[in-house]
Design a protein around this motif. Sequence first.
Motif, mmCIF file in Angstrom:
data_model
loop_
_atom_site.group_PDB
_atom_site.id
_atom_site.type_symbol
_atom_site.label_atom_id
_atom_site.label_comp_id
_atom_site.label_asym_id
_atom_site.label_seq_id
_atom_site.Cartn_x
_atom_site.Cartn_y
_atom_site.Cartn_z
ATOM 1 N N UNK A 41 4.329 -4.605 33.211
ATOM 2 C CA UNK A 41 4.565 -3.367 33.951
ATOM 3 C C UNK A 41 4.486 -2.150 33.024
ATOM 4 N N UNK A 42 3.950 -1.055 33.526
ATOM 5 C CA UNK A 42 3.768 0.138 32.690
ATOM 6 C C UNK A 42 5.085 0.607 32.086
ATOM 7 N N UNK A 43 6.185 0.404 32.817
ATOM 8 C CA UNK A 43 7.487 0.847 32.314
ATOM 9 C C UNK A 43 7.950 0.047 31.103
ATOM 10 N N UNK A 44 7.356 -1.126 30.893
ATOM 11 C CA UNK A 44 7.767 -1.982 29.776
ATOM 12 C C UNK A 44 6.811 -1.934 28.591
ATOM 13 N N UNK A 45 5.706 -1.197 28.683
ATOM 14 C CA UNK A 45 4.664 -1.314 27.660
ATOM 15 C C UNK A 45 5.086 -0.765 26.303
ATOM 16 N N UNK A 58 -4.198 -3.605 8.677
ATOM 17 C CA UNK A 58 -4.690 -3.913 10.011
ATOM 18 C C UNK A 58 -3.818 -3.311 11.089
ATOM 19 N N UNK A 59 -3.881 -3.887 12.279
ATOM 20 C CA UNK A 59 -3.046 -3.392 13.376
ATOM 21 C C UNK A 59 -3.039 -4.423 14.501
ATOM 22 N N UNK A 60 -2.153 -4.196 15.451
ATOM 23 C CA UNK A 60 -2.041 -5.049 16.636
ATOM 24 C C UNK A 60 -1.792 -4.149 17.836
ATOM 25 N N UNK A 61 -2.570 -4.335 18.896
ATOM 26 C CA UNK A 61 -2.374 -3.561 20.109
ATOM 27 C C UNK A 61 -2.514 -4.478 21.322
ATOM 28 N N UNK A 62 -1.961 -4.051 22.451
ATOM 29 C CA UNK A 62 -2.036 -4.829 23.690
ATOM 30 C C UNK A 62 -2.403 -3.896 24.837
ATOM 31 N N UNK A 63 -3.415 -4.294 25.583
ATOM 32 C CA UNK A 63 -3.798 -3.600 26.811
ATOM 33 C C UNK A 63 -3.486 -4.531 27.982
ATOM 34 N N UNK A 64 -2.991 -3.948 29.070
ATOM 35 C CA UNK A 64 -2.526 -4.796 30.166
ATOM 36 C C UNK A 64 -2.941 -4.247 31.522
ATOM 37 N N UNK A 65 -3.263 -5.171 32.427
ATOM 38 C CA UNK A 65 -3.478 -4.858 33.834
ATOM 39 C C UNK A 65 -2.332 -5.480 34.619
#
Length: 420
Positions: free
Chosen positions: A331-335, A390-397
């Motif tokens: 959920x967007x509120x948890x990103x 480096x880095x770490x990212x997460x994209x979510x639908x």
Amino acid sequence: MFIRSTQRCRRCLPIRFFNSSSTPLSLSEEVSILVNEYSLKPQTSVSLQTLFRTGRGELLENFDRNGGEAKSARYSSSPEVLMQVANFIHHELPIRLARRIKDLNDVPYLSDMSSVQAVKDIYISSFLSLVQEPTIDSPVREALFARKLELLYERHSSVLVQMAKGAFEFRQMLKNKEISSLEGEAFELMNDTHAFLDRFYMSRIGIRVLAGQYLALREPTMEGYIGLIDQHTSPYGILKKAAMDSSYMCENMFGSFPEVVISGKLDLTFPYIPTQLHYILLELLKNAMRATVEYHGNDPRMWPPIEVVIADGHNNEDIVIKISDEGGGIPRSNRKKIWSYLFTTVKPEIQKALMYGNDDELVDHSVHAPLAGLGYGLPISKSYARYFGGDLSIESLDGYGSDAFVHLRRLGDSLEPLPF
């Protein structure tokens, strides 16, 4: 860098500074003065390349640069290399420990948690143990120093879990409103606590890497390794191992596990520390498995596979690993919250059982640890990725799934992002 040989005056510490009983060590006036003195000294940031070249002996004054690969194995574990690295650690670790002791002592409210006090006890005793060591000027002295460092390294092995317990205790305190004055400042306090934990964990990674690299250099050389660094680290090989470990953990919790499909640049290798990459990938895969199972129900036939892609090109500055699941997304509120050490989606009663269960099952990074619930997996994984540039990212639908992107710096020339 490891090129400096430390020749500093040794401070002899009174025995009264040490406490062999079960009573926690405290910052007495004498210890506080010494900690403050060391905390003001500058830290020395290193890179993966520095670790690699030092381990091969390339930063020794008498290194034969025309010797090529044939001499690298001899230099990687020579007495000269070991003494050079040991003296750097002898100089550097007390500085880093002192900074974290001050931070542990000063962080509001979290410093009062029993688990955090236990960690501070470990840091103080380790600091005092190291600062009383003399300069390492012979192979015999180096061997004695290595033995002491090995014991300290082992003693610190569960610090990550202890701090996670402290964070859990802190969350419970906030939830129970045990301190009435917190109501108006809780948001700021959470931010300050998260910033503290970010500093603490990044520093801990650096301390563990420096000590672990030195101790690994003293062991029989594994083919292709310089200390902890595998010159030919295979993301595909580590992904397979992480998939096996996460499947084992998922099966223990749910009775089965989703399939993991790996594609892309399967033959890629590059210099890296495999254990760090394994931790990052294990965390992402177990999160993907848990999300998939919980979103699609109890029938394994309904579980879509987790898809992993290894991407690379000749001119890429980064190696990128994408892990995709169809676990319903975030959920967007948890990103933003997923990067907080103070957030977890696991029910409080499960967290409590994990925090106060058998400590032997909660050793840092163990496959016997629970699939979820400690609340630090993703932010620690980001710190590991960032440690070497480096880095770490997460994209979510939301309602479908998530894509996690792990970026790894190919050249290994980024310096540690050391906290103040």
